[in-house]
Design a protein around this motif. Structure first.
Motif, PDB file in Angstrom:
ATOM      1  N   LEU B  86       0.767  -1.263  -0.216  1.00  0.00           N
ATOM      2  CA  LEU B  86      -0.050   0.313   0.088  1.00  0.00           C
ATOM      3  C   LEU B  86       0.893   1.367  -0.025  1.00  0.00           C
ATOM      4  O   LEU B  86       0.638   2.134  -0.867  1.00  0.00           O
ATOM      5  N   SER B  87       2.103   1.314   0.928  1.00  0.00           N
ATOM      6  CA  SER B  87       2.683   2.487   1.025  1.00  0.00           C
ATOM      7  C   SER B  87       3.394   2.805  -0.378  1.00  0.00           C
ATOM      8  O   SER B  87       3.497   3.832  -0.919  1.00  0.00           O
ATOM      9  N   VAL B  88       4.162   1.666  -0.860  1.00  0.00           N
ATOM     10  CA  VAL B  88       4.776   1.846  -2.090  1.00  0.00           C
ATOM     11  C   VAL B  88       3.959   2.313  -3.259  1.00  0.00           C
ATOM     12  O   VAL B  88       4.163   3.139  -3.885  1.00  0.00           O
ATOM     13  N   ASN B  89       2.967   1.368  -3.510  1.00  0.00           N
ATOM     14  CA  ASN B  89       1.905   1.859  -4.592  1.00  0.00           C
ATOM     15  C   ASN B  89       1.577   3.254  -4.549  1.00  0.00           C
ATOM     16  O   ASN B  89       1.417   3.935  -5.571  1.00  0.00           O
ATOM     17  N   ILE B  90       0.934   3.740  -3.238  1.00  0.00           N
ATOM     18  CA  ILE B  90       0.517   4.838  -3.501  1.00  0.00           C
ATOM     19  C   ILE B  90       1.195   5.941  -3.613  1.00  0.00           C
ATOM     20  O   ILE B  90       1.055   6.955  -4.202  1.00  0.00           O
ATOM     21  N   ALA B  91       2.719   5.905  -2.901  1.00  0.00           N
ATOM     22  CA  ALA B  91       3.673   6.926  -3.031  1.00  0.00           C
ATOM     23  C   ALA B  91       3.927   6.813  -4.414  1.00  0.00           C
ATOM     24  O   ALA B  91       4.108   7.984  -5.093  1.00  0.00           O
ATOM     25  N   LEU B  92       4.110   5.839  -5.281  1.00  0.00           N
ATOM     26  CA  LEU B  92       4.571   5.913  -6.525  1.00  0.00           C
ATOM     27  C   LEU B  92       3.618   6.483  -7.575  1.00  0.00           C
ATOM     28  O   LEU B  92       3.801   7.184  -8.466  1.00  0.00           O
ATOM     29  N   SER B  93       2.295   6.182  -7.061  1.00  0.00           N
ATOM     30  CA  SER B  93       1.116   6.800  -7.853  1.00  0.00           C
ATOM     31  C   SER B  93       1.323   8.236  -7.838  1.00  0.00           C
ATOM     32  O   SER B  93       0.907   8.946  -8.823  1.00  0.00           O
ATOM     33  N   ILE B  94       1.266   8.683  -6.536  1.00  0.00           N
ATOM     34  CA  ILE B  94       1.183  10.198  -6.378  1.00  0.00           C
ATOM     35  C   ILE B  94       2.535  10.824  -7.233  1.00  0.00           C
ATOM     36  O   ILE B  94       2.333  11.894  -8.052  1.00  0.00           O
ATOM     37  N   LEU B  95       3.673  10.224  -6.951  1.00  0.00           N
ATOM     38  CA  LEU B  95       4.724  10.907  -7.617  1.00  0.00           C
ATOM     39  C   LEU B  95       4.805  10.740  -9.154  1.00  0.00           C
ATOM     40  O   LEU B  95       5.444  11.750  -9.865  1.00  0.00           O
ATOM     41  N   CYS B  96       4.300   9.548  -9.807  1.00  0.00           N
ATOM     42  CA  CYS B  96       4.019   9.607 -11.249  1.00  0.00           C
ATOM     43  C   CYS B  96       2.971  10.260 -11.843  1.00  0.00           C
ATOM     44  O   CYS B  96       3.096  10.979 -12.818  1.00  0.00           O
ATOM     45  N   ASN B 156      -3.813   2.793 -11.964  1.00  0.00           N
ATOM     46  CA  ASN B 156      -4.226   3.721 -10.757  1.00  0.00           C
ATOM     47  C   ASN B 156      -3.478   5.280 -11.105  1.00  0.00           C
ATOM     48  O   ASN B 156      -4.144   6.028 -10.692  1.00  0.00           O
ATOM     49  N   VAL B 157      -2.307   5.132 -11.778  1.00  0.00           N
ATOM     50  CA  VAL B 157      -1.550   6.141 -12.120  1.00  0.00           C
ATOM     51  C   VAL B 157      -2.465   7.276 -12.822  1.00  0.00           C
ATOM     52  O   VAL B 157      -2.564   8.406 -12.690  1.00  0.00           O
ATOM     53  N   ILE B 158      -3.048   6.376 -13.921  1.00  0.00           N
ATOM     54  CA  ILE B 158      -4.046   6.998 -14.914  1.00  0.00           C
ATOM     55  C   ILE B 158      -5.264   7.731 -14.192  1.00  0.00           C
ATOM     56  O   ILE B 158      -5.605   8.935 -14.273  1.00  0.00           O
ATOM     57  N   LEU B 159      -5.843   7.062 -13.250  1.00  0.00           N
ATOM     58  CA  LEU B 159      -6.887   7.343 -12.587  1.00  0.00           C
ATOM     59  C   LEU B 159      -6.627   8.602 -11.705  1.00  0.00           C
ATOM     60  O   LEU B 159      -7.426   9.583 -11.688  1.00  0.00           O
ATOM     61  N   LEU B 160      -5.404   8.609 -11.048  1.00  0.00           N
ATOM     62  CA  LEU B 160      -5.004   9.598 -10.302  1.00  0.00           C
ATOM     63  C   LEU B 160      -4.840  10.874 -11.266  1.00  0.00           C
ATOM     64  O   LEU B 160      -5.150  12.179 -10.796  1.00  0.00           O
ATOM     65  N   LEU B 161      -3.940  10.698 -12.345  1.00  0.00           N
ATOM     66  CA  LEU B 161      -3.693  11.902 -13.079  1.00  0.00           C
ATOM     67  C   LEU B 161      -4.877  12.756 -13.531  1.00  0.00           C
ATOM     68  O   LEU B 161      -5.049  13.715 -13.719  1.00  0.00           O
TER      69      LEU B 161
END
Lengths: 299, 294
Positions: B86-96, B156-161
Motif C-alpha cells: 500500500l505505501s509503495v503503490n500509493i507513493a509511486l502513484s502520487i509521484l508519477c 491507478n496512475v491514470i486514475l489519479l492523473l
C-alpha cells in the motif's frame, strides 16, 4: 530564460525517476527476455550463452496437437465472457434504474458489487464445494428433484459454461456501475418531453434511456476487444483439472504448465510472445476505435 | 403529478423488485452456505445435511485452523505485504501522476514519459521472462518479490492523473507566483485535495494485495513465505479431494475435512467482508477512467 524553464521542470523528472526505474527493470527488461523464444534456452548458460535456434520453437508450437483446441477454448470462453459481460450489466442497470425505493436500490447495489472483491481462490473453493457431485448442495438439489447429479467441473460439456456463468456471477454487479452512472447522467428534460408526447415507460426506455447509454455501451464494447485472448487465468487455474483440459485449457494455463512446470522455457515464451503480439494489436486497435467513435482518450 | 399506475406497470415493478432482491440474495447465498458448513460438525457436512444454517453447531474447525502455525505465518506475510504494498503503490502513484498530469507547455517531456508508462500496459514480456527477471534481481523468497515488481500500478496512475487534471489550475498558478515549488504544490495542495481518489485507489490496492496468490505461489519456494491467499490456494483448492473427483475418483471416501476448508475460505474472505461496507461508498464516485467528451 529557456534554461531557467528547464530547471523549473527538474523536480518533475526527479519525481518520475523511481517509477521509471522500476518499470524499466520489471517491464522492459522482460521484453528483452523475449529472445528466449528464439533460443534453446539453458538457465545455466543464461540469456546470452544459450544456443540460437531461430524459429524452431514457433514451428514446435504450431505443430503441437493441442494448440488449435487451446486457442479455440481461449477465444470461445473469452468471447462469451465479453458478450455476457456487456449484456447482463446493461439489463441489470436498466432494471435497477426502475427502483424508486432508495434503500432497496442501495442494498441491491452493495450486495451485487461484493463478489468482485473476493478472489478466485475464495470463490473457486466455494464453487468446488457447491458443485461437488458427491456432497455438493447442487447435487443434493438434483437428487431431490429425482435427477442424476452432473459433475459440472469434471465434464468437458459443462466446464466452459460453468466458467462463463461463475465469471458473470462475480463481475456483473461491478459492471453495472458504469452503466448506472450513464443513466444518471441523462438529461431529465428528455424524459419530460417524451412523457408530453405520450410515451409509455417502455418507449421511454427504448427512445431515451438506451440512446443515452449508447456512447458508454459502444465504448465498453470497443475496449473489451483487447481481452479476446484473456479467458481468465486466475479463475480457470483454480477450477480446472486434467479431465477438462480439452475444453478448459487456455493459452495462459498452457504457458504456465509448459514454462514453470515442464521447464520448456523457449516454447512457453514463444506462445507468450504470440499472445502478447496479438493482444497488443487488439488493444491498440480498440483504443484507436474508441478514440474515433466515442472520442475517448485514456488520458 | 400522481397518476394511477396501470396493472401491467404494477406487475412489472413488483416482479422487478422480486427479481433484483433475488439476484442480490444469489450473490450472498453461496457465502452463507459455506459459513454454515464451517460451523457444522464434520459428519453433518459430509452427509450433506447443511443448507443455510449450521447442523450440530461446533467451533472445532476454527479451533483446528487457529492451532496451525502455518496459518498465522501466512497471515503475517499478508499483513506485511499489504502494508508495504500500500505505501509503495500509493507513493509511486502520487509521484508519477503529478508530472504526467501537467500540460506540454509546463513539462516538455510529458508525452515521452506518458508513452513509456502506457507501453507497459500494451505489451509485456510474458510469464517466463518476468519470472526470470525477478529471479535475476534476487527477490525470490523475499517479501519484496510481492511488492516491487508491481510497484507502479499504471492504471491507478491514470486514475489519479485524471483526478489531478480536474483540479483548478489557478491553485498551482497562484502558488507558483508565491514562490512555491512543485514538491510543495504536490504535498500541500494536490494530495489533500485528492483524498476521494486516493481512497478509491487505496481500496483497490489493499484488496489486490490481499487477494493476490499467484505471485506467492511461483516466487516463494518455502511454505513459510506464502501469503495467506497462496496458502489457501494450496489448502482449499490444490489439495481438495473434491478436485480429486476430477481424476475419476468418484468413490473417493472423503477424509480431508469439508468443514476445515469451509472455515479457511471464510477466514480468507472475512477481512474483505469487514472493510467492504465502509469503503464501497467511495468507489462508486471514484471510478472514472479517462473522460468521454460528448
Amino acid at each position: 530564460m529557456n534554461l531557467r524553464k528547464r530547471l523549473r521542470e527538474l523536480p518533475l523528472h526527479v519525481m518520475l525517476l523511481p517509477g521509471v526505474v522500476i518499470l524499466f527493470v520489471y517491464s522492459y527488461i522482460p521484453m528483452v527476455g523475449i529472445t528466449i523464444a528464439f533460443q534453446k534456452f539453458d538457465p545455466i548458460k543464461g540469456l546470452f550463452g544459450s544456443e540460437w535456434t531461430g524459429t524452431d520453437n514457433f514451428r514446435y508450437v504450431i505443430q503441437m496437437p493441442d494448440i488449435v483446441q487451446v486457442l479455440w477454448n481461449t477465444v470461445f470462453i473469452a468471447s462469451m465472457k465479453i458478450a455476457a459481460g456487456l449484456i447482463v450489466p446493461i439489463i441489470v442497470a436498466l432494471l435497477l434504474n426502475e427502483l424508486k425505493n432508495q434503500l432497496v436500490k442501495r442494498g441491491v447495489q452493495t450486495l451485487i458489487y461484493l463478489p468482485h472483491f473476493l478472489s478466485w481462490v475464495i470463490l473457486g473453493g466455494i464453487l468446488i464445494d457447491i458443485l461437488s457431485p458427491s456432497q455438493g448442495i447442487v447435487a443434493q438439489l438434483f437428487k431431490a428433484m429425482g435427477l442424476d447429479p452432473i459433475f459440472f467441473l469434471g465434464s468437458n460439456q459443462w466446464f466452459p459454461f460453468v466458467i462463463v456463468l461463475s465469471d458473470i456471477w462475480k463481475e456483473f454487479g461491478f459492471g453495472t456501475i458504469v452503466f448506472l452512472a450513464a443513466i444518471t447522467g441523462i438529461n431529465p428534460s428528455l424524459y419530460e418531453a417524451a412523457i408530453m408526447d405520450g410515451a409509455s415507460h417502455w418507449r421511454q426506455t427504448w427512445h431515451v434511456t438506451l440512446p443515452g447509454m449508447m456512447p458508454i455501451i459502444v465504448l465498453m464494447a470497443t475496449l473489451s476487444l483487447g481481452n479476446v485472448l484473456n479467458a481468465g487465468f486466475d479463475q480457470i487455474f483454480n477450477l480446472y483439472g486434467p479431465v477438462v483440459y480439452e475444453s478448459g485449457d487456455i493459452l495462459d494455463t498452457l504457458i504456465y504448465r509448459m514454462g514453470l512446470i515442464d521447464a520448456q522455457f523457449g516454447v512457453a515464451t514463444a506462445i507468450g510472445l504470440l499472445k502478447s503480439v496479438v493482444s497488443t494489436i487488439l488493444i491498440s486497435v480498440s483504443y484507436y476505435m474508441a478514440y474515433r467513435i466515442a472520442n475517448y482518450r485514456i488520458f | 403529478m400522481y397518476r394511477r399506475l396501470s396493472f401491467g406497470r404494477r406487475a412489472f415493478l413488483t416482479g422487478n423488485y422480486i427479481f433484483l432482491v433475488g439476484l442480490s440474495v444469489l450473490c450472498l447465498l453461496p457465502l452463507i452456505h459455506v459459513l454454515a458448513i464451517s460451523f457444522s460438525s464434520s459428519s453433518a457436512a459430509a452427509a450433506g445435511l447443511v443448507k443455510l444454517w449450521p447442523v450440530d453447531f461446533t467451533l472445532s474447525s476454527y479451533r483446528y485452523i487457529l492451532k496451525k502455525p502455518e496459518f498465522f505465518a501466512s497471515f503475517g506475510v499478508t499483513l506485511e505485504r499489504v502494508a508495504l504494498g500500500l505505501s509503495v503503490n500509493i507513493a509511486l502513484s502520487i509521484l508519477c501522476a503529478y508530472p504526467l498530469s501537467k500540460e506540454i507547455k509546463d513539462f516538455k517531456y510529458r508525452t515521452v514519459y506518458a508513452w513509456y508508462f502506457i507501453f507497459t500496459i500494451l505489451f509485456g514480456g510474458g510469464l517466463i521472462p518476468w519470472y526470470m527477471t525477478i529471479n535475476k534481481t534476487g527477490l525470490i523468497d523475499s517479501i519484496w518479490a510481492l511488492v516491487i515488481p508491481g510497484a507502479v500500478p499504471v492504471f491507478n496512475v491514470i486514475l489519479l492523473l485524471n483526478f489531478f487534471r480536474g483540479l483548478p489550475k489557478e491553485i498551482e498558478e497562484s502558488a507558483f507566483i508565491d514562490g512555491a515549488g512543485h514538491w510543495r504544490v504536490l504535498w500541500t495542495m494536490y494530495v489533500p485535495l485528492s483524498m476521494p481518489s486516493l481512497a478509491t485507489i487505496s481500496l483497490f490496492t489493499v484488496v489486490g494485495h490481499w487477494n493476490a496468490w499467484f505471485d506467492g505461489l511461483i516466487l516463494m519456494n518455502f511454505p513459510e513465505n506464502y501469503p495467506l491467499s497462496t496458502y489457501l490456494q494450496l489448502m482449499v483448492i490444490n489439495s481438495n479431494p473434491m478436485k480429486l473427483d476430477m481424476a475419476n475418483m468418484k468413490d473417493f471416501a472423503e477424509i480431508s475435512d469439508r468443514t476445515t476448508r469451509a472455515s479457511q475460505i471464510f477466514l480468507g474472505a472475512l477481512p474483505i467482508l469487514l472493510v467492504y461496507p465502509f469503503l464501497q461508498k467511495y468507489f462508486v464516485k471514484g471510478i472514472v477512467l479517462g473522460s468521454v467528451k460528448g
